[in-house]
Structure formats: structure tokens, C-alpha cells
Motif scaffolding. Structure first.
Motif, PDB file in Angstrom:
ATOM      1  N   GLY A 121       0.803  -1.210   0.000  1.00 33.64           N
ATOM      2  CA  GLY A 121       0.000   0.000   0.000  1.00 33.64           C
ATOM      3  C   GLY A 121       0.836   1.260   0.000  1.00 33.64           C
ATOM      4  N   SER A 122       0.157   2.394  -0.092  1.00 34.86           N
ATOM      5  CA  SER A 122       0.841   3.685  -0.121  1.00 34.86           C
ATOM      6  C   SER A 122       1.353   4.040   1.269  1.00 34.86           C
ATOM      7  N   LEU A 123       2.416   4.802   1.302  1.00 34.75           N
ATOM      8  CA  LEU A 123       2.970   5.269   2.570  1.00 34.75           C
ATOM      9  C   LEU A 123       2.034   6.286   3.206  1.00 34.75           C
ATOM     10  N   THR A 124       1.856   6.173   4.492  1.00 33.16           N
ATOM     11  CA  THR A 124       1.019   7.123   5.234  1.00 33.16           C
ATOM     12  C   THR A 124       1.919   8.159   5.918  1.00 33.16           C
ATOM     13  N   ALA A 125       1.291   9.188   6.492  1.00 33.19           N
ATOM     14  CA  ALA A 125       2.048  10.206   7.225  1.00 33.19           C
ATOM     15  C   ALA A 125       2.791   9.570   8.397  1.00 33.19           C
ATOM     16  N   LYS A 126       2.158   8.616   9.057  1.00 32.69           N
ATOM     17  CA  LYS A 126       2.794   7.920  10.172  1.00 32.69           C
ATOM     18  C   LYS A 126       4.020   7.146   9.695  1.00 32.69           C
ATOM     19  N   ASP A 127       3.893   6.506   8.525  1.00 37.07           N
ATOM     20  CA  ASP A 127       5.025   5.770   7.960  1.00 37.07           C
ATOM     21  C   ASP A 127       6.204   6.704   7.698  1.00 37.07           C
TER      22      ASP A 127
END
Length: 209
Positions: free
Chosen positions: A18-24
Motif C-alpha cells: 500500500g501507499s505510505l502514510t504520514a505515520k510511515d
């Protein structure tokens, strides 16, 4: 049992691809900084000797590899390795590292990402990809000597160090120790990654669940 296991498979696939999140991204930045600090701490100790300075990456990659492995297991998504490496490259540039060093880190992180993509992010791609990153980092930092040659000694003197120290660095790069160090650095970085995998499996397995 079969019906209970089936819904989990797509979730795991989404987590890995999946796409990277802000937390990632925050995690990648934080642990990218930690990885860089570990390498720099070892560099400070090794820099006192011209015989040891270029072994910094081999030594430092063992503890740093554990941190890196945890990060890659924590954020198993495309682009994670490149972003973490980019953070380290920026830190190196800001701290005054010669431009070839940050370029080496950035190129290594891109190649690390490609290794993990080509290997479909299998476990073995983490230590191998990390080893590629570290070798590129190592080569990037000594590439300036290869490009500048004897002029590097003058650069060292301008930085406040002795000509003898600078000449020792130049002599080392053109010695038989150069290719040996490259092989040892790759092997040590792989070792750091493998140790990270073992530690991750024992202590952090729940994170990937």
C-alpha cells in the motif's frame, strides 16, 4: 480454519504494497536519523586512525543494520528504503559531509529499493539491500579521494588536519586494502541485517501480524 485465514491475506498484501502514510513517513525519518547517528558514532571513534577510518562502514553497519531491519519490517512498503536513505543523505549534507557522501547514500538507497522490489520484499532482500546501501555510502565517501587524488591532502589541511593524516587516507585508497574493505563492508552489512531479522523475529513479530 480456512475461512478465518482467508480474510487476513489481503490485509497483509495491502500492508506490504500500500501507499505510505504520514505515520510511515515519520517513522522512516526518525529511524533514518537513528541509523545515521549509529554510523556517525562509530565514525567518530574510527576517524582517529587512517588505518581504521574506512572500516567505519563495516563496523557501524552491524548495529545500524539491526535498526534498519526493524524499520523495513515496520514499514514494509515500496519507497520506504529510498525515503529513509534520503533522510540520511540530507543529514550528511547538512553536517558538512563532502558531496560525494550524500550522493553515495542516495544512490545506495535507490539501489536498495530496487533490490527489495526485484526480490518482492522477501526477508533476504532486507540485509542484501542494506548491504548495497552501505557499500554505496562507503564508496561515496572515499570517491572524493579518487577524484581529487593528491589535491585531497590540501583539502584535509584546509580543514585543520595534518598533511600526514590526509596522505595516509590517500595511500590507503590506493592500497590492496581497498577491495578487501569493500568485500568486508558488504559482508558486515549483511550480517547486521541478518542479526536484525533474528532479533525482529524474536522480539517484534507481533508488529507484522
Amino acid at each position: 480454519m480456512t475461512q478465518a485465514a482467508t480474510p487476513q491475506t489481503p490485509a497483509r498484501a495491502t500492508q506490504a504494497t500500500g501507499s505510505l502514510t504520514a505515520k510511515d513517513i515519520v517513522l522512516l525519518a526518525v529511524f533514518g536519523v537513528i541509523t545515521f547517528i549509529v554510523m556517525m558514532a562509530v565514525a567518530m571513534v574510527c576517524s582517529f586512525s587512517t588505518d581504521m577510518v574506512w572500516w567505519t562502514h563495516a563496523i557501524g553497519s552491524i548495529p545500524a543494520g539491526i535498526v534498519w531491519t526493524y524499520l523495513m519490517a515496520r514499514v514494509p512498503k515500496r519507497g520506504a528504503a529510498f525515503i529513509a536513505g534520503a533522510v540520511m543523505a540530507i543529514l550528511g549534507f547538512v553536517m558538512g559531509m563532502a558531496w560525494t557522501g550524500p550522493v553515495g547514500i542516495l544512490a545506495g538507497s535507490a539501489l536498495c529499493e530496487l533490490v527489495m522490489i526485484a526480490g518482492k520484499r522477501a526477508k533476504w532482500t532486507i540485509p542484501v539491500g542494506f548491504a548495497v546501501l552501505i557499500v554505496c555510502w562507503w564508496f561515496g565517501q572515499l570517491a572524493l579521494i579518487l577524484f581529487a587524488g593528491q589535491a585531497y591532502v590540501d583539502m584535509i589541511v584546509e580543514m585543520g588536519m595534518t598533511a600526514e593524516y590526509g596522505q595516509g587516507l590517500v595511500n590507503w585508497v590506493y592500497s590492496p586494502a581497498f577491495p578487501i574493505c569493500a568485500v568486508v563492508t558488504f559482508a558486515a552489512a549483511c550480517l547486521g541485517g541478518v542479526l536484525g531479522l533474528k532479533i525482529f523475529k524474536k522480539h517484534f513479530a507481533k508488529i507484522a501480524a
